[in-house]
Design a protein around this motif. Structure first.
Motif, PDB file in Angstrom:
ATOM      1  N   ALA A 223     -29.978   3.396 -10.595  1.00 48.77           N
ATOM      2  CA  ALA A 223     -29.857   4.877 -10.902  1.00 48.77           C
ATOM      3  C   ALA A 223     -28.370   5.146 -10.671  1.00 48.77           C
ATOM      4  O   ALA A 223     -27.541   4.685  -9.992  1.00 48.77           O
ATOM      5  N   ALA A 224     -27.747   5.940 -12.080  1.00 46.54           N
ATOM      6  CA  ALA A 224     -26.516   6.381 -11.832  1.00 46.54           C
ATOM      7  C   ALA A 224     -26.795   7.927 -11.754  1.00 46.54           C
ATOM      8  O   ALA A 224     -27.552   8.540 -12.316  1.00 46.54           O
ATOM      9  N   ARG A 225     -25.816   8.521 -10.657  1.00 41.12           N
ATOM     10  CA  ARG A 225     -25.879   9.708 -10.066  1.00 41.12           C
ATOM     11  C   ARG A 225     -24.606  10.812 -10.778  1.00 41.12           C
ATOM     12  O   ARG A 225     -23.537  10.151 -10.476  1.00 41.12           O
ATOM     13  N   GLY A 226     -24.770  11.931 -10.913  1.00 44.66           N
ATOM     14  CA  GLY A 226     -23.904  12.939 -11.446  1.00 44.66           C
ATOM     15  C   GLY A 226     -24.183  13.883 -12.264  1.00 44.66           C
ATOM     16  O   GLY A 226     -25.441  13.775 -12.819  1.00 44.66           O
ATOM     17  N   ARG A 231     -20.744   9.855 -10.743  1.00 44.24           N
ATOM     18  CA  ARG A 231     -20.168   9.965  -9.254  1.00 44.24           C
ATOM     19  C   ARG A 231     -20.594   8.987  -8.166  1.00 44.24           C
ATOM     20  O   ARG A 231     -19.914   8.545  -7.579  1.00 44.24           O
ATOM     21  N   SER A 232     -21.872   8.226  -8.453  1.00 47.41           N
ATOM     22  CA  SER A 232     -22.192   7.263  -7.809  1.00 47.41           C
ATOM     23  C   SER A 232     -23.293   6.434  -8.445  1.00 47.41           C
ATOM     24  O   SER A 232     -23.981   6.865  -9.378  1.00 47.41           O
ATOM     25  N   VAL A 233     -23.475   5.332  -8.040  1.00 46.86           N
ATOM     26  CA  VAL A 233     -24.529   4.427  -8.415  1.00 46.86           C
ATOM     27  C   VAL A 233     -25.497   3.990  -7.233  1.00 46.86           C
ATOM     28  O   VAL A 233     -24.922   3.321  -6.501  1.00 46.86           O
ATOM     29  N   VAL A 244     -23.262   3.695  -4.100  1.00 43.83           N
ATOM     30  CA  VAL A 244     -21.888   3.456  -4.120  1.00 43.83           C
ATOM     31  C   VAL A 244     -21.100   4.425  -4.924  1.00 43.83           C
ATOM     32  O   VAL A 244     -21.213   4.557  -6.157  1.00 43.83           O
ATOM     33  N   ASP A 245     -20.223   5.252  -4.088  1.00 44.47           N
ATOM     34  CA  ASP A 245     -19.482   6.102  -4.674  1.00 44.47           C
ATOM     35  C   ASP A 245     -18.561   5.294  -5.891  1.00 44.47           C
ATOM     36  O   ASP A 245     -17.824   4.371  -5.399  1.00 44.47           O
TER      37      ASP A 245
END
Length: 437
Positions: A223-226, A231-233, A244-245
């Motif tokens: 997942a990729a977040r933001g 912002r992070s993975v 991981v930021d």
């Protein structure tokens, strides 16, 4: 579009050999055929030769500079910024450029169309900041500022280390390298490189440049977040998940051969690659293929196959046969690379029902899994019918569902309506040149 030095000799637009693709294989093929005395045209949709691996924006290796020099003195007619999108009849390819649409006539055609990255969609992969591994590398070489940026490099294959090394050399902070293959597979592959110390040392050099990064094996992004940007993975390793930021994520799950023109020309495809004989001849008389479309093997293999194809197309079969023993020795590397980069079946679980698979038409995984085949999904959801024509989603769907993409129909790539309608530019048909490359 620009044509190379000596193109005034080819006013009719007729060539003995036409080479499609100006990467390592295409360069070697065009130069070898031209040096054998043949009238050669080289076509590529990029503004310059070199392909993705030898493109401008970095320090080119010695081999690249040498082939560029050979091309410059070869008399090959160069059509850059031009794309072959159709093969309307035997002995003809149709090309589109900013200057119009034109036909090139050939006696022998060499397809050196390279490969592209395999991108496996996962939640958040469409966020700004998530790139293909090679894509981010190319953008950095083209001027995208990466200094001080935190980067996660994830996927599989030697490209990961190369991208990590290139980005680190430009000032990026590589916070993690996530290789989906197990450590055992990677070490086995590296051990096989003892017979090719140059490749092994290159890999060690890349790893040293990115030495600040932790390398995780059997690990991949889920997942990729933001909100509006990355912002992070979130990555997974076994049963463990963690975030991981990062500012950028560079993800690539090895390579997919570009076989569209080969399919359009009727060439036989086996296991996803163009089938060729020892002389790089395809199943269609007069059409040869070299480089990644025949099998993912790296620059050295591509150059050698290009030379063999160029000599064979020029009728220099004796010289071509003299290279076959070296080509056979490289088979071990090609097979080892394929085994090392074989995708873990658990990667089929990275997409959720809401994950967009086809970005062009906004088609999600949940809509696709209800269908039985690529054709069925395409008809019902428009998956693969956007500008990329399935070049991203098609390969992903093949991995996720085991589907095979159908036959390619013209145009093989997006083209202007006027080009597809066959409005051939008189200027281009007569082969007039608009400069030199």
């Amino acid at each position: 579009m620009s044509a190379g030095n000596g193109c005034a000799n080819f006013l009719s637009g007729d060539f003995e050999v036409v080479v499609v693709g100006a990467g390592p294989a295409g360069l070697a093929a065009a130069v070898s055929a031209a040096n054998a005395g043949r009238r050669v045209a080289l076509v590529d949709d990029n503004p310059e030769a070199g392909g993705q691996i030898w493109r401008e924006g970095g320090v080119r290796p010695t081999a690249a500079r040498e082939w560029m020099r050979k091309l410059g003195s070869s008399g090959v007619a160069r059509f850059f910024g031009a794309r072959v999108f159709d093969a309307p009849s035997r002995g003809v390819v149709r090309v589109e450029s900013d200057g119009g649409c034109f036909d090139l006539h050939y006696e022998k055609l060499i397809l050196a169309t390279g490969a592209r990255e395999l991108f496996l969609p996962f939640p958040g992969w469409t966020l700004p900041g998530v790139f293909g591994a090679g894509g981010l590398d190319a953008m950095a070489r083209g001027g995208l500022p990466v200094a001080g940026k935190r980067v996660v490099v994830a996927g599989t294959g030697p490209l990961l280390l190369a991208v990590a090394g290139h980005l680190a050399a430009r000032g990026a902070t590589i916070v993690a390298i996530c290789e989906q293959a197990t450590m055992r597979k990677v070490l086995s592959f590296a051990g096989g490189l003892l017979a090719q110390p140059g490749k092994l040392l290159q890999g060690v050099a890349y790893r040293w440049t990115a030495r600040g990064a932790v390398m995780h094996f059997g690990c991949w992004p889920v997942a990729a977040r933001g909100d509006t940007t990355l912002r992070s993975v979130m990555v997974r390793q076994g049963d463990r998940h963690w975030d991981v930021d990062c500012d950028f994520a560079a993800c690539g799950f090895h390579l997919v051969p570009n076989v569209e023109l080969a399919r359009l020309s009727g060439c036989r495809i086996e296991d996803g690659f163009v089938a060729v004989d020892a002389m790089q001849q395809t199943s269609v008389a007069g059409i040869l293929c070299a480089g990644e479309p025949c099998g993912i093997g790296g620059v050295d293999v591509a150059v050698l196959e290009g030379q063999i194809a160029g000599l064979a197309a020029a009728g220099k079969l004796g010289e071509a046969r003299g290279m076959l023993a070296r080509r056979r020795r490289m088979d071990r590397f090609v097979h080892a690379l394929r085994n090392a980069c074989a995708l873990n079946p658990e990667l089929r679980e990275v997409a959720t029902d809401e994950t967009i698979v086809c970005r062009c038409e906004d088609v999600r995984y949940g809509a696709l899994k209800r269908h039985r085949s690529w054709r069925d999904a395409k008809l019902q959801t428009r998956c693969g019918m956007g500008p990329c024509q399935g070049r991203v989603c098609g390969a992903a769907a093949e991995f996720f569902f085991g589907w095979r993409m159908g036959d390619v129909r013209p145009p093989a790539f997006p083209a202007r309506v006027s080009s597809f309608a066959g409005e051939i530019s008189v200027t281009e048909r007569e082969g007039r040149c608009s400069g030199t490359a």
